[in-house]
Design a protein around this motif. Structure first.
Motif, PDB file in Angstrom:
ATOM      1  N   GLU A   1       9.267  14.702 -12.101  1.00 18.10           N
ATOM      2  CA  GLU A   1      10.062  14.570 -10.878  1.00 18.10           C
ATOM      3  C   GLU A   1       9.231  13.941  -9.755  1.00 18.10           C
ATOM      4  OE1 GLU A   1      12.267  17.504  -7.781  1.00 18.10           O
ATOM      5  OE2 GLU A   1      12.661  17.878  -9.905  1.00 18.10           O
ATOM      6  N   GLU A   2       8.003  14.409  -9.576  1.00 21.05           N
ATOM      7  CA  GLU A   2       7.146  13.837  -8.534  1.00 21.05           C
ATOM      8  C   GLU A   2       6.764  12.397  -8.874  1.00 21.05           C
ATOM      9  OE1 GLU A   2       3.067  14.641  -5.979  1.00 21.05           O
ATOM     10  OE2 GLU A   2       3.533  15.985  -7.637  1.00 21.05           O
ATOM     11  N   PHE A   3       6.433  12.137 -10.129  1.00 17.32           N
ATOM     12  CA  PHE A   3       6.091  10.778 -10.556  1.00 17.32           C
ATOM     13  C   PHE A   3       7.262   9.825 -10.290  1.00 17.32           C
ATOM     14  CE2 PHE A   3       5.878   7.521 -13.977  1.00 17.32           C
ATOM     15  CZ  PHE A   3       4.724   6.876 -13.550  1.00 17.32           C
ATOM     16  N   SER A   4       8.458  10.249 -10.650  1.00 15.16           N
ATOM     17  CA  SER A   4       9.656   9.432 -10.408  1.00 15.16           C
ATOM     18  C   SER A   4       9.895   9.215  -8.922  1.00 15.16           C
ATOM     19  CB  SER A   4      10.886  10.091 -11.028  1.00 15.16           C
ATOM     20  OG  SER A   4      10.769  10.132 -12.421  1.00 15.16           O
ATOM     21  N   SER A   5       9.647  10.246  -8.133  1.00 12.45           N
ATOM     22  CA  SER A   5       9.830  10.142  -6.688  1.00 12.45           C
ATOM     23  C   SER A   5       8.845   9.124  -6.091  1.00 12.45           C
ATOM     24  CB  SER A   5       9.623  11.519  -6.046  1.00 12.45           C
ATOM     25  OG  SER A   5       9.691  11.418  -4.638  1.00 12.45           O
ATOM     26  N   ILE A   6       7.596   9.187  -6.513  1.00  9.63           N
ATOM     27  CA  ILE A   6       6.603   8.234  -6.024  1.00  9.63           C
ATOM     28  C   ILE A   6       6.980   6.821  -6.453  1.00  9.63           C
ATOM     29  CG2 ILE A   6       4.186   7.499  -6.229  1.00  9.63           C
ATOM     30  CD1 ILE A   6       3.425  10.491  -6.360  1.00  9.63           C
ATOM     31  N   SER A   7       7.455   6.666  -7.679  1.00 12.37           N
ATOM     32  CA  SER A   7       7.887   5.349  -8.168  1.00 12.37           C
ATOM     33  C   SER A   7       9.030   4.807  -7.310  1.00 12.37           C
ATOM     34  CB  SER A   7       8.344   5.444  -9.627  1.00 12.37           C
ATOM     35  OG  SER A   7       7.297   5.865 -10.456  1.00 12.37           O
ATOM     36  N   GLY A   8       9.955   5.684  -6.937  1.00 14.57           N
ATOM     37  CA  GLY A   8      11.067   5.286  -6.074  1.00 14.57           C
ATOM     38  C   GLY A   8      10.608   4.931  -4.666  1.00 14.57           C
ATOM     39  N   GLN A   9       9.626   5.692  -4.144  1.00 17.64           N
ATOM     40  CA  GLN A   9       9.056   5.383  -2.827  1.00 17.64           C
ATOM     41  C   GLN A   9       8.423   3.998  -2.840  1.00 17.64           C
ATOM     42  OE1 GLN A   9      10.263   7.883  -0.650  1.00 17.64           O
ATOM     43  NE2 GLN A   9       8.881   6.811   0.677  1.00 17.64           N
ATOM     44  N   LEU A  10       7.700   3.703  -3.914  1.00 19.90           N
ATOM     45  CA  LEU A  10       7.064   2.397  -4.034  1.00 19.90           C
ATOM     46  C   LEU A  10       8.111   1.287  -4.005  1.00 19.90           C
ATOM     47  CD1 LEU A  10       4.542   0.667  -4.429  1.00 19.90           C
ATOM     48  CD2 LEU A  10       4.769   1.054  -6.900  1.00 19.90           C
ATOM     49  N   GLU A  11       9.195   1.493  -4.711  1.00 24.43           N
ATOM     50  CA  GLU A  11      10.267   0.497  -4.726  1.00 24.43           C
ATOM     51  C   GLU A  11      10.866   0.310  -3.325  1.00 24.43           C
ATOM     52  OE1 GLU A  11      13.969  -0.690  -7.575  1.00 24.43           O
ATOM     53  OE2 GLU A  11      13.744   1.447  -7.138  1.00 24.43           O
ATOM     54  N   LEU A  12      11.100   1.408  -2.637  1.00 25.46           N
ATOM     55  CA  LEU A  12      11.657   1.361  -1.281  1.00 25.46           C
ATOM     56  C   LEU A  12      10.735   0.590  -0.342  1.00 25.46           C
ATOM     57  CD1 LEU A  12      13.721   2.409   0.904  1.00 25.46           C
ATOM     58  CD2 LEU A  12      12.180   4.374   1.152  1.00 25.46           C
ATOM     59  N   PHE A  13       9.442   0.943  -0.350  1.00 25.84           N
ATOM     60  CA  PHE A  13       8.499   0.290   0.555  1.00 25.84           C
ATOM     61  C   PHE A  13       8.282  -1.179   0.186  1.00 25.84           C
ATOM     62  CE2 PHE A  13       6.471   4.700   1.339  1.00 25.84           C
ATOM     63  CZ  PHE A  13       7.424   4.994   2.290  1.00 25.84           C
ATOM     64  N   ALA A  14       8.241  -1.486  -1.107  1.00 25.44           N
ATOM     65  CA  ALA A  14       8.071  -2.884  -1.534  1.00 25.44           C
ATOM     66  C   ALA A  14       9.278  -3.720  -1.110  1.00 25.44           C
ATOM     67  CB  ALA A  14       7.863  -2.953  -3.044  1.00 25.44           C
ATOM     68  N   THR A  15      10.466  -3.158  -1.245  1.00 24.91           N
ATOM     69  CA  THR A  15      11.678  -3.860  -0.824  1.00 24.91           C
ATOM     70  C   THR A  15      11.642  -4.121   0.678  1.00 24.91           C
ATOM     71  OG1 THR A  15      12.945  -2.844  -2.621  1.00 24.91           O
ATOM     72  CG2 THR A  15      14.206  -3.725  -0.760  1.00 24.91           C
ATOM     73  N   ALA A  16      11.311  -3.091   1.444  1.00 25.49           N
ATOM     74  CA  ALA A  16      11.250  -3.241   2.904  1.00 25.49           C
ATOM     75  C   ALA A  16      10.154  -4.231   3.303  1.00 25.49           C
ATOM     76  CB  ALA A  16      11.010  -1.885   3.565  1.00 25.49           C
ATOM     77  N   LEU A  17       9.038  -4.227   2.583  1.00 27.03           N
ATOM     78  CA  LEU A  17       7.950  -5.165   2.861  1.00 27.03           C
ATOM     79  C   LEU A  17       8.445  -6.602   2.733  1.00 27.03           C
ATOM     80  CD1 LEU A  17       4.896  -5.665   3.398  1.00 27.03           C
ATOM     81  CD2 LEU A  17       4.579  -5.531   0.910  1.00 27.03           C
ATOM     82  N   GLY A  18       9.171  -6.877   1.670  1.00 30.08           N
ATOM     83  CA  GLY A  18       9.719  -8.222   1.489  1.00 30.08           C
ATOM     84  C   GLY A  18      10.702  -8.603   2.576  1.00 30.08           C
ATOM     85  N   GLU A  19      11.534  -7.653   2.968  1.00 27.97           N
ATOM     86  CA  GLU A  19      12.529  -7.925   4.004  1.00 27.97           C
ATOM     87  C   GLU A  19      11.885  -8.096   5.380  1.00 27.97           C
ATOM     88  OE1 GLU A  19      15.451  -4.800   3.669  1.00 27.97           O
ATOM     89  OE2 GLU A  19      16.077  -5.478   1.685  1.00 27.97           O
ATOM     90  N   ALA A  20      10.726  -7.490   5.571  1.00 25.08           N
ATOM     91  CA  ALA A  20      10.036  -7.553   6.865  1.00 25.08           C
ATOM     92  C   ALA A  20       9.068  -8.727   6.963  1.00 25.08           C
ATOM     93  CB  ALA A  20       9.282  -6.247   7.100  1.00 25.08           C
ATOM     94  N   ALA A  21       8.965  -9.524   5.925  1.00 26.95           N
ATOM     95  CA  ALA A  21       7.966 -10.601   5.894  1.00 26.95           C
ATOM     96  C   ALA A  21       8.034 -11.502   7.123  1.00 26.95           C
ATOM     97  CB  ALA A  21       8.125 -11.427   4.624  1.00 26.95           C
TER      98      ALA A  21
END
Length: 181
Positions: free
Chosen positions: A101-121
């Protein structure tokens, strides 16, 4: 905050070099995920240099890098870890599966932040404010509810999102990756 970027960036670079050496003999899903982690490490190294001002800021490179990070995060990342796939030279700790559950949550956080990083470029790099802090970083960091809102995250300066992405990688490595000796 700026100093933590330097230390975290250096740790990511060392991790990437160590990962490249450790891939010898990997096959199947272990090799696939090591290759994915290597791709993410290269992106983080490249973006780290940009965030530190060592290379010129390039919004297109940030978007492309964020896309690579996003493509290897979330469900794409968790699929790379089928139960028990820890044969040598895997660097995965068994805690991945006992704390899925924690591993999946961290994986999801990474996806969220990576997506936002691209949108904020296109937001570009923020300029240090008086006292050496990055403008815009402190405004959302104090309120965790904003940390899940992709639209608000995408309004942040790129360094803030890069730092959040790097910290997510580091948290996962600390908890779920065997440390090299």
């Amino acid at each position: 905050m700026k100093l933590s970027v330097f230390f975290l960036s250096g740790a990511l670079v060392v991790s990437g070099v160590a990962a490249a050496v450790a891939h010898g003999g990997a096959t199947g899903i272990v090799k696939e995920r090591m290759d994915a982690m290597g791709a993410m490490g290269k992106v983080m190294k490249s973006l780290s240099a940009m965030m530190r001002g060592e290379t010129e800021y390039d919004a297109s490179a940030v978007r492309n890098g964020a896309e690579i990070l996003q493509s290897h995060s979330g469900e794409a990342l968790t699929k790379q870890f089928p139960e028990g796939s820890i044969e040598v030279p895997s660097e995965a700790k068994p805690e991945i599966w006992s704390n899925w559950e924690e591993f999946s949550s961290i994986s999801g956080q990474l996806e969220l932040f990576a997506t936002a990083l691209g949108e904020a470029a296109d937001n570009g790099l923020s300029k240090p404010a008086a006292g050496g802090t990055m403008m815009g970083q402190g405004t959302m960091m104090g309120d965790p509810s904003h940390m899940q809102d992709p639209e608000l995250l995408a309004q942040m300066p790129v360094q803030g999102l890069f730092n959040m992405t790097a910290q997510t990688c580091s948290a996962c490595h600390t908890k779920f990756r065997i440390e090299k000796k």
